[in-house]
Design a protein around this motif. Structure first.
Motif, short mmCIF file in Angstrom:
data_model
loop_
_atom_site.label_atom_id
_atom_site.label_comp_id
_atom_site.label_asym_id
_atom_site.label_seq_id
_atom_site.Cartn_x
_atom_site.Cartn_y
_atom_site.Cartn_z
N ILE A 150 0.86 -1.18 0.00
CA ILE A 150 0.00 0.00 0.00
C ILE A 150 0.89 1.23 0.00
O ILE A 150 1.70 1.42 0.91
N GLY A 151 0.75 2.05 -1.02
CA GLY A 151 1.42 3.34 -1.06
C GLY A 151 0.41 4.43 -0.78
O GLY A 151 -0.81 4.22 -0.88
N GLY A 152 0.89 5.61 -0.44
CA GLY A 152 -0.03 6.69 -0.15
C GLY A 152 0.58 8.04 -0.41
O GLY A 152 1.80 8.18 -0.49
N ALA A 153 -0.27 9.02 -0.60
CA ALA A 153 0.19 10.39 -0.82
C ALA A 153 -0.87 11.36 -0.34
O ALA A 153 -2.06 11.04 -0.30
N ILE A 154 -0.41 12.55 0.01
CA ILE A 154 -1.26 13.60 0.55
C ILE A 154 -1.08 14.86 -0.28
O ILE A 154 0.06 15.26 -0.56
N LEU A 155 -2.19 15.47 -0.68
CA LEU A 155 -2.13 16.79 -1.31
C LEU A 155 -2.95 17.76 -0.49
O LEU A 155 -4.09 17.46 -0.11
#
Length: 342
Positions: A150-155
């Motif tokens: 599981i990868g993730g990113a925040i904007l």
């Protein structure tokens, strides 16, 4: 909000280096992939130079399709499945690859003879969904990529948030089950062991190992009795055909997905959550249990908005598209997106 200058209109090469595949594409300024190349990622024990050689191969293969007069100006972006430092020059640690403090950007620039923009693969996918996909127009966005892990990113306000050391968004390695299943990162009970492609294949193999009618639909979807041949795609294809065992597996993984999302949403308060990666091909069979669990466990439920959980629109190409667009723009983290706040 200020609007940055338009990115160059020419093509860019994007590369997505994952635990299973090295995927690359020639991408135009509208996020369309006009040509593709891919290789199978070697075993985790393979030397870093082996993986880097594959990246160089696919980039050169695509550059051959660009007119000679344009070729020298084509930027290259790489999204790597690992922890990328704040300067976006090194892969500090890759759970599914042999990279440890690897100076990937400099190595690739030397071998390709051109500048390379490096970022985390989930950041690249999130940027693609924000620019061209399900997250367009959303100023506060969380993107999850469900693949091998599981990868993730925040904007936030249209900017990628990489954190003080460049390592923000590694949601997959938050401990969901103390003392739980061992993870390749070295810890136990990580979220990605319960809500990723790895989790799907583990549960599918358990169903096939039991034998009998419970695994009949899953066996018919492709792998037969070959446990090593089971993939997440087999599971969601069988589930779409009505196989109850496969639907049960997807529901279980979806509930784990929603459990982890409750912590992410409670911490970051995004306006929208976008779920992409190969596992998201299951669609609502996976996302509906996740949405139900999120709504039922989110702190303050009933007194706060629950963000929509949307399927990514760009599919398995998101990392490629995002890496190319990051390369074309060079440093979007320092500039707001062209998308307005909402």
């Amino acid at each position: 909000m200020s609007v940055p200058a338009e990115a160059p209109a020419g093509p860019a090469v994007g590369v997505d280096v994952g635990g299973t595949h090295v995927k690359a594409g020639l991408v135009d300024a509208h996020g369309r992939v006009t040509s593709e190349a891919h290789r199978r990622t070697p075993a985790r024990t393979a030397a870093a130079a082996v993986v880097e050689g594959l990246v160089v191969e696919v980039v050169r293969e695509l550059l051959k399709q660009v007119p000679p007069g344009v070729r020298a100006r084509v930027p290259v972006g790489v999204g790597a499945a690992g922890f990328v430092d704040a300067d976006r020059g090194r892969v500090v640690f890759a759970p599914h690859l042999s990279w440890r403090d690897e100076p990937l950007r400099d190595t690739l620039e030397a071998r390709l003879g051109r500048p390379v923009v490096l970022d985390n693969d989930a950041h690249a996918a999130a940027w693609a969904e924000h620019r061209f996909g399900a997250g367009q127009g959303e100023s506060h966005l969380v993107v999850l990529t469900l693949g091998t892990g599981i990868g993730g990113a925040i904007l936030t306000h249209g900017r990628l948030q990489r954190g003080r050391h460049g390592l923000a968004g590694e949601f997959g390695h938050q401990q969901l089950v103390p003392g739980g299943l061992p993870c390749e990162c070295g810890n136990q009970g990580c979220w990605e062991q319960y809500a990723s492609g790895r989790a799907l294949t583990r549960l599918a193999r358990e169903a096939l190992r039991v034998g009998g009618p419970a695994g009949a639909g899953l066996r018919a979807a492709g792998p037969g009795d070959d446990l090593s041949g089971v993939t997440g795609e087999h599971v969601w294809r069988a589930a779409r055909d009505g196989d109850p065992t496969s639907r049960r597996i997807l529901a279980e993984v979806g509930r784990w997905l929603g459990t982890g999302l409750a912590g992410v949403v409670g911490s970051l308060d995004p306006g929208t959550v976008v779920v992409g990666g190969g596992v998201s091909g299951a669609g609502d069979l996976l996302l509906d249990p996740a949405r139900e669990t999120l709504a039922g466990t989110l702190v303050g439920r009933g007194h706060r908005p629950v963000p929509p959980v949307l399927a990514a629109r760009l599919g398995p190409r998101a990392g490629v598209v995002g890496a190319a667009d990051l390369a074309r723009r060079r440093d979007p983290a320092s500039s707001p997106s062209t998308a307005g706040d909402r």
